[in-house]
Design an enzyme around this catalytic site. Structure first.
Site, short mmCIF file in Angstrom:
data_model
loop_
_atom_site.label_atom_id
_atom_site.label_comp_id
_atom_site.label_asym_id
_atom_site.label_seq_id
_atom_site.Cartn_x
_atom_site.Cartn_y
_atom_site.Cartn_z
N SER A 3 31.21 -25.67 -5.58
CA SER A 3 30.01 -25.36 -4.79
C SER A 3 29.59 -23.90 -4.96
O SER A 3 30.42 -22.99 -4.94
CB SER A 3 30.27 -25.64 -3.31
OG SER A 3 30.45 -27.01 -3.09
N GLU A 59 6.07 -4.20 2.14
CA GLU A 59 6.24 -3.55 0.83
C GLU A 59 7.25 -4.30 -0.04
O GLU A 59 7.78 -3.74 -1.01
CB GLU A 59 6.68 -2.09 1.03
CG GLU A 59 5.67 -1.24 1.74
CD GLU A 59 4.30 -1.27 1.09
OE1 GLU A 59 4.20 -0.91 -0.10
OE2 GLU A 59 3.33 -1.66 1.76
N HIS A 109 26.21 -23.58 2.29
CA HIS A 109 27.20 -24.38 3.03
C HIS A 109 28.62 -23.82 2.88
O HIS A 109 29.52 -24.24 3.61
CB HIS A 109 27.14 -25.85 2.58
CG HIS A 109 27.73 -26.12 1.24
ND1 HIS A 109 26.97 -26.23 0.09
CD2 HIS A 109 29.00 -26.30 0.85
CE1 HIS A 109 27.74 -26.48 -0.93
NE2 HIS A 109 29.00 -26.53 -0.50
N ASP A 168 19.88 -24.78 0.55
CA ASP A 168 21.31 -24.47 0.46
C ASP A 168 21.52 -23.28 -0.48
O ASP A 168 22.02 -23.42 -1.60
CB ASP A 168 22.07 -25.71 -0.04
CG ASP A 168 23.57 -25.54 0.07
OD1 ASP A 168 24.01 -24.59 0.74
OD2 ASP A 168 24.31 -26.36 -0.51
N ASP A 185 0.81 -1.21 0.00
CA ASP A 185 0.00 0.00 0.00
C ASP A 185 0.85 1.26 0.00
O ASP A 185 0.33 2.37 0.14
CB ASP A 185 -0.95 0.02 1.21
CG ASP A 185 -0.19 0.09 2.53
OD1 ASP A 185 1.05 -0.11 2.52
OD2 ASP A 185 -0.84 0.33 3.56
#
Length: 566
Positions: free
Chosen positions: A515, A219, A372, A419, A211
């Site tokens: 990773s 918001e 991780h 993860d 709003d």
């Protein structure tokens, strides 16, 4: 000398009937027949013995065949027993793993409960000590008021007025005590009046999503891109859902407003809008409300109005900044050196100067990586640095520091669920052909089984190796989730926030050091970040493909983190 007659004559003589004697030829025939019968019986006996021997051989063959069938059935039963034992062994190992997880979970819960009990006990002890101290203080104060101080010098009552001798506490007389009491009452009354004024006059924070008035996080996530065509959907409180935005009444400044709702505020020169036909079956539409614009420019509920249908079925499409484009061309398939510019969103995250994880650039200020990577106390931004637009670790450019690292609050280190981590840079990185953001997936975008995607990184080339000096690239396939989570693969260890990519036969995979790196898939005319490298059993094993964090299932976390920090 005896005359020997030939057998023929003798036979003739026997045919003659001498002196009325009996016919000797009949006896000869009987003896001949008898001898022939003996021979026949002997011959038949030989045949019987031959048949008997053949029968014995047949029975021996039947016994051999029966014995072979018994052996086959025995081996089959033993094979069934072995397979049964193997299945039971797998079940036992599965139960043992689950039992270990349950024991670890219970141990963690017990430790947490123990810490809570100790904390509660300490709080209770502190509260009890505080109450006893307050009681002692009140008791001392009361004793000080009720009896005079024995160490005070004697007072000459004759020379001191009576009203000056009455009190020995905070006020030195009856009149002074009355004045202090009146002042205390006035302070209390004035404080109460000020509280009432603040309560009734100042506006309170009421959560109303999108709003324009910020109250906590209401918001955030007021607009979303949708589908491969980058349609725009905005939140509507009246339906508590997101609605498509129609193309009528659309202006350039409206694009900036929606990009601000999406959390992109620093690339205004790259913002683009367009129109496309509404997808079939779409419903819930809004259009720009020209009559209320300016009333409250930040209130998307007033900025748009609900409509039943868009003119000409045209919807707005928006691109808040350029993403998912690259300057290089793919020339190597599978686990080899990558040329510069092939993957301009690839980032190297270095912990205290040493490459540790990969990441993906999703805007000039923001990165996505794996949660991780920041375990074991390594979530301090000052320990990390980010490198962009290079190929060899031995020839890295100047790094950019990190301002913040936000790990998903639901991340589970035991299962690697959720993860994902969102990282903000200390300053925006300059984009070019070698450094460029990749697009986040839109709502409604899917990456189906068999889709071809690419992974990249400086990870190890074999399970026991060190990180690669040169950036590697590998084409992989999105694999079936149910098979990857089945008993022949990861056996129920996957969650709905994970996806598998690679090859069932093994041989090619991501590994240590990759990773957090990108799983990039090409959609329409741009590259989209489908996942982040998460975990796997060893590297490149058959039936053990790489597991990736599924970004489509965690878009809310990424958007809210970006929008709340802009």
């Amino acid at each position: 000398m005896q005359d020997h007659k030939p057998a023929s004559y003798e036979n003739v003589a026997y045919d003659m009937d001498l002196d009325g004697g009996e016919n000797l030829n009949g006896h000869g025939r009987d003896r001949h027949r008898e001898r022939n019968g003996d021979r026949d019986r002997e011959r038949n006996g030989d045949k019987d013995r031959y048949r008997e021997r053949n029968g014995d051989r047949s029975r021996d063959g039947d016994r051999d065949r029966d014995r072979d069938r018994d052996r086959d059935r025995y081996r089959e039963r033993n094979g069934d027993r072995d397979r049964y034992r193997e299945r039971n062994g797998e079940r036992d190992r599965y139960r043992e793993r689950n039992g270990d997880r349950d024991r670890e979970r219970r141990a963690v819960e017990d430790r947490e409960n123990g810490r809570r009990r100790e904390t509660d006990k300490e709080n209770m002890m502190r509260e009890r000590d505080r109450e006893m101290a307050m009681m002692r203080s009140k008791q001392l104060e009361k004793e000080r008021h009720e009896r005079p101080n024995p160490s005070a010098p004697p007072v000459n009552l004759g020379s001191v007025p009576e009203d000056k001798v009455q009190g020995t506490g905070c006020c030195s007389g009856k009149r002074a005590c009355i004045i202090v009491g009146v002042l205390a009452v006035l302070v209390i009354v004035v404080g109460a009046l000020i509280g009432l004024v603040v309560w009734f006059v100042l506006p309170s924070c009421e959560k109303a999503k999108c709003d324009g008035t910020k109250c906590e996080d209401d918001e955030i996530d007021c607009a979303r891109p949708y589908g491969n065509d980058d349609f725009v959907k905005v939140y509507r409180a009246d339906i508590d859902d997101y609605a498509f935005v129609c193309a009528e009444n659309w202006r350039t400044q409206d694009t900036s407003f929606v990009c601000q709702l999406l959390g992109y505020t620093s690339q205004r020169e790259e913002q683009q809008e367009g129109t496309k036909l509404a997808p079939s079956g779409s419903s819930s539409f809004v259009a720009v409300n020209l009559s209320t614009i300016g009333t409250d420019g930040a209130n998307s509920q007033l900025y748009f109005q609900k409509v039943t249908q868009c003119q000409n079925d045209l919807l707005v499409t928006i691109q808040c900044f350029k993403c998912g484009v690259r300057g290089g061309s793919i020339r190597i398939v599978g686990g080899n050196d990558a040329p510069l510019g092939n993957w301009p969103w690839q980032v190297s995250l270095a912990l205290q100067g040493k490459h540790t994880c990969g990441a993906s650039l999703i805007s000039p200020y923001w990165l996505v990586s794996a949660a991780h990577c920041f375990e074991k106390g390594h979530a301090t931004p000052s320990e990390w640095s980010a490198y962009f637009g290079f190929l060899e670790q031995s020839n890295r450019p100047s790094p950019i520091g990190l301002e913040s690292i936000t790990v998903n609050s639901n991340y589970d280190a035991k299962t690697n669920d959720y993860d994902i981590a969102v990282i903000k840079l200390l300053r925006a990185v300059a984009t070019n052909d070698d450094v460029h953001p990749i697009c986040l997936p839109n709502d409604g975008q899917t990456f189906t089984t068999g889709s071809e995607c690419w992974v990249s990184g400086w990870g190890a080339l074999h399970p026991s190796g060190t990180v690669s000096n040169k950036l590697q690239q590998l084409k992989v396939n999105i694999l079936d989730f149910n098979r990857c989570n089945g008993p022949q693969s990861y056996d129920g260890e996957l969650t709905q926030r994970m996806m598998c990519a690679g090859y069932w036969e093994g041989g090619k995979d991501t590994c240590q050091g990759d990773s957090g790196g990108p799983l990039a898939c090409h959609r329409t005319d741009k590259w989209v970040l489908a996942g982040a490298s998460s975990w796997g059993e060893s590297c490149a094993m058959a039936n053990k493909p790489g597991v990736y964090a599924d970004l489509s299932s965690m878009l809310d976390f990424i958007r809210k983190t970006m929008q709340s920090n802009n």
